[in-house]
Scaffold this active site. Structure first.
Site, PDB file in Angstrom:
ATOM      1  N   ARG A 282      35.432  40.528  -8.848  1.00 59.01           N
ATOM      2  CA  ARG A 282      36.362  39.401  -8.667  1.00 59.01           C
ATOM      3  C   ARG A 282      35.649  38.054  -8.550  1.00 59.01           C
ATOM      4  NH1 ARG A 282      38.500  42.903 -10.212  1.00 59.01           N
ATOM      5  NH2 ARG A 282      40.085  44.228  -9.279  1.00 59.01           N
TER       6      ARG A 282
ATOM      7  N   SER B 294      46.056  40.878  -4.000  1.00 56.84           N
ATOM      8  CA  SER B 294      45.108  41.409  -3.001  1.00 56.84           C
ATOM      9  C   SER B 294      44.507  40.252  -2.221  1.00 56.84           C
ATOM     10  CB  SER B 294      43.994  42.188  -3.690  1.00 56.84           C
ATOM     11  OG  SER B 294      44.533  43.321  -4.293  1.00 56.84           O
TER      12      SER B 294
ATOM     13  N   GLU C 201      39.730  37.368  -1.123  1.00 52.33           N
ATOM     14  CA  GLU C 201      39.789  37.364  -2.599  1.00 52.33           C
ATOM     15  C   GLU C 201      40.663  36.183  -3.046  1.00 52.33           C
ATOM     16  OE1 GLU C 201      40.572  41.064  -4.669  1.00 52.33           O
ATOM     17  OE2 GLU C 201      41.723  39.995  -6.206  1.00 52.33           O
TER      18      GLU C 201
HETATM   19  C1  LIG Z   1      51.729  41.078  -7.283  1.00 56.25           C
HETATM   20  C2  LIG Z   1      50.320  40.739  -7.640  1.00 56.25           C
HETATM   21  C3  LIG Z   1      49.461  41.732  -8.083  1.00 56.25           C
HETATM   22  C4  LIG Z   1      48.131  41.424  -8.434  1.00 56.25           C
HETATM   23  N1  LIG Z   1      47.307  42.415  -8.870  1.00 56.25           N
HETATM   24  C5  LIG Z   1      46.040  42.127  -9.250  1.00 56.25           C
HETATM   25  C6  LIG Z   1      45.164  43.151  -9.751  1.00 56.25           C
HETATM   26  O1  LIG Z   1      45.520  44.301  -9.879  1.00 56.25           O
HETATM   27  N2  LIG Z   1      43.915  42.807 -10.108  1.00 56.25           N
HETATM   28  C7  LIG Z   1      43.474  41.527 -10.015  1.00 56.25           C
HETATM   29  O2  LIG Z   1      42.309  41.264 -10.390  1.00 56.25           O
HETATM   30  N3  LIG Z   1      44.265  40.535  -9.527  1.00 56.25           N
HETATM   31  C8  LIG Z   1      45.522  40.801  -9.154  1.00 56.25           C
HETATM   32  N4  LIG Z   1      46.337  39.814  -8.663  1.00 56.25           N
HETATM   33  C9  LIG Z   1      45.783  38.459  -8.487  1.00 56.25           C
HETATM   34  C10 LIG Z   1      45.946  37.535  -9.684  1.00 56.25           C
HETATM   35  O3  LIG Z   1      47.011  37.953 -10.506  1.00 56.25           O
HETATM   36  C11 LIG Z   1      44.668  37.446 -10.498  1.00 56.25           C
HETATM   37  O4  LIG Z   1      43.582  36.964  -9.713  1.00 56.25           O
HETATM   38  C12 LIG Z   1      44.792  36.517 -11.711  1.00 56.25           C
HETATM   39  O5  LIG Z   1      43.591  36.578 -12.443  1.00 56.25           O
HETATM   40  C13 LIG Z   1      45.085  35.076 -11.324  1.00 56.25           C
HETATM   41  O6  LIG Z   1      45.488  34.409 -12.488  1.00 56.25           O
HETATM   42  P1  LIG Z   1      46.248  33.015 -12.450  1.00 56.25           P
HETATM   43  O7  LIG Z   1      46.258  32.541 -13.839  1.00 56.25           O
HETATM   44  O8  LIG Z   1      47.567  33.129 -11.757  1.00 56.25           O
HETATM   45  O9  LIG Z   1      45.260  32.133 -11.584  1.00 56.25           O
HETATM   46  P2  LIG Z   1      45.587  31.236 -10.293  1.00 56.25           P
HETATM   47  O10 LIG Z   1      46.062  32.126  -9.191  1.00 56.25           O
HETATM   48  O11 LIG Z   1      46.434  30.093 -10.678  1.00 56.25           O
HETATM   49  O12 LIG Z   1      44.120  30.715  -9.947  1.00 56.25           O
HETATM   50  C14 LIG Z   1      43.131  31.614  -9.488  1.00 56.25           C
HETATM   51  C15 LIG Z   1      41.749  30.990  -9.745  1.00 56.25           C
HETATM   52  O13 LIG Z   1      41.542  30.898 -11.152  1.00 56.25           O
HETATM   53  C16 LIG Z   1      41.294  29.545 -11.530  1.00 56.25           C
HETATM   54  N5  LIG Z   1      41.899  29.315 -12.846  1.00 56.25           N
HETATM   55  C17 LIG Z   1      43.192  29.507 -13.227  1.00 56.25           C
HETATM   56  N6  LIG Z   1      43.369  29.179 -14.521  1.00 56.25           N
HETATM   57  C18 LIG Z   1      42.153  28.764 -14.963  1.00 56.25           C
HETATM   58  C19 LIG Z   1      41.669  28.242 -16.212  1.00 56.25           C
HETATM   59  N7  LIG Z   1      42.465  28.093 -17.286  1.00 56.25           N
HETATM   60  N8  LIG Z   1      40.369  27.898 -16.303  1.00 56.25           N
HETATM   61  C20 LIG Z   1      39.533  28.021 -15.232  1.00 56.25           C
HETATM   62  N9  LIG Z   1      39.924  28.493 -14.037  1.00 56.25           N
HETATM   63  C21 LIG Z   1      41.219  28.865 -13.906  1.00 56.25           C
HETATM   64  C22 LIG Z   1      41.932  28.688 -10.441  1.00 56.25           C
HETATM   65  O14 LIG Z   1      41.339  27.406 -10.357  1.00 56.25           O
HETATM   66  C23 LIG Z   1      41.638  29.550  -9.213  1.00 56.25           C
HETATM   67  O15 LIG Z   1      40.297  29.360  -8.796  1.00 56.25           O
HETATM   68  C24 LIG Z   1      47.664  40.095  -8.316  1.00 56.25           C
HETATM   69  C25 LIG Z   1      48.539  39.085  -7.875  1.00 56.25           C
HETATM   70  C26 LIG Z   1      49.848  39.403  -7.542  1.00 56.25           C
HETATM   71  C27 LIG Z   1      50.753  38.303  -7.072  1.00 56.25           C
END
Ligand SMILES: Cc1cc2nc3c(=O)[nH]c(=O)nc-3n(C[C@H](O)[C@H](O)[C@H](O)COP(=O)(O)OP(=O)(O)OC[C@H]3O[C@@H](n4cnc5c(N)ncnc54)[C@H](O)[C@@H]3O)c2cc1C
Length: 315
Positions: free
Chosen positions: A189, A238, A308
């Site tokens: 992660r 998580s 995380e």
């Molecule tokens: C119900 C639920 C289940 C989940 N299950 C999992 C799982 O099984 N495995 C897992 O790994 N995660 C899981 N997650 C967490 C999350 O979905 C992941 O971490 C995902 O990668 C976050 O993506 P996001 O685009 O929403 O990023 P955000 O939450 O918006 O941002 C997270 C980080 O990524 C950065 N970021 C976002 N977009 C960009 C970009 N374009 N360029 C550079 N940096 C960027 C942000 O600045 C921040 O630091 C879960 C979340 C939820 C709500």
């Protein structure tokens, strides 16, 4: 202080932020002052972004970041599914990639070329339709390609580092570079994507597969998720990384934190590594509950849980 803007000459605007002022050409895209981020995150809490920029294209993002003085902090936002935006808001610019960055196409080499704003569901279903196996796990992660690449998103035994070929990134100074996966130095992660860099596209590699079998695996993953996680709640996924040799949810459970509340924040009854906003929680309450869980786990088992969920902005 609230952010403010006014036109100083045709097409050029002066922006006043708390830390100072600057003048730039009107960017191509949507720029919003004092934008609410609560509606853009899964927790539905938190303060304002001084500036929210939704670029119309990669070139618009290049130009905007080139023009933006280097003292202005820049942060990317995906679907806000792994994020606590603190109640005091985010200083500087938050960049959100919209529809212009949400396309997914197959290239000749059998890899998928994915926009940084494309969702996990779109990527995995396009892979299925093109007979590319190995990307099914993205079906269950509710984020964007940019978030997956930054966070090394993973589930069901696979993670982004296993499928990423390379990604296109706009650096904080506006330069567009292609980074091979090895340069992101992935660990659990975590990536070493430079601060302020925005992932605008990524290429994912799979292996040949039968669309029907891929579809069945995606359905299995979706059903397993539904059974084990509070998917319909306001949550951030998580909360803590699994420490070596432990499962975070088990440590939280053993420390007696299942269902623990603080204001409107609660440790999920369904999955103890999830925090939820039961309705009117603040980000301060959610973060304080997470820290209280860490304290109780440390006391009970001696293990230090590491967040995380990314926590950003001012308290
Ligand atoms: C119900 C639920 C289940 C989940 N299950 C999992 C799982 O099984 N495995 C897992 O790994 N995660 C899981 N997650 C967490 C999350 O979905 C992941 O971490 C995902 O990668 C976050 O993506 P996001 O685009 O929403 O990023 P955000 O939450 O918006 O941002 C997270 C980080 O990524 C950065 N970021 C976002 N977009 C960009 C970009 N374009 N360029 C550079 N940096 C960027 C942000 O600045 C921040 O630091 C879960 C979340 C939820 C709500």
């Amino acid at each position: 202080m609230m952010a403010a803007a006014h036109e100083v000459s045709v097409g050029a605007f002066e922006f006043k932020l708390e830390a100072g002022s600057f003048t730039i050409a009107e960017p191509h895209g949507k720029l919003t002052l004092d934008a609410s981020l609560a509606s853009l995150t899964w927790f539905k809490t938190g303060g304002l972004a001084e500036l929210l920029f939704e670029p119309a294209s990669v070139e618009a993002l290049n130009q905007f970041l080139r023009d933006l003085p280097s003292w202005v902090p820049v942060m990317a936002l995906g679907l806000g599914s792994n994020l606590i935006v603190r109640d005091g808001g985010v200083p500087g610019v938050v960049v959100r990639l919209g529809k212009a960055f949400a396309q997914v196409t197959r290239d000749d080499a059998g890899t998928l070329d994915c926009g940084g704003g494309a969702s996990g569901i779109l990527v995995s279903s396009t892979a299925r339709d093109n007979g590319i196996a190995g990307l099914e796990f993205l079906r269950s992660i509710p984020g964007t390609v940019g978030g997956f690449v930054r966070m090394n998103g993973g589930a069901y035994g696979s993670e982004v580092k296993d499928i990423l070929v390379d990604c296109d990134v706009v650096l904080r100074d506006g330069e567009l570079v292609t980074l091979p996966a090895a340069e992101l130095r992935y660990s659990y992660r975590h990536s070493e994507l430079p601060d302020g860099a925005i992932v605008v596209s990524a290429r994912f590699r799979g292996r040949p597969g039968e669309p029907a079998a891929i579809h069945a695996e995606m359905d299995r993953i979706a059903a397993s998720r539904e059974a084990s996680q509070p998917l319909r709640s306001k949550t951030g996924g998580s909360t803590f990384k699994n420490p070596d040799g432990h499962k975070a949810w088990e440590l939280v459970d053993k420390a007696g934190c299942r269902g623990l509340t603080l204001g409107g924040a609660q440790v999920s009854e369904k999955h103890t590594n999830f925090l939820i906003n039961t309705g009117a929680a603040t980000s301060t309450e959610i973060e304080a509950l997470g820290d209280e869980v860490r304290r109780r786990v440390r006391e009970q088992s001696g293990v230090e849980l590491e967040w995380e969920i990314q926590r950003v902005g001012r308290r």
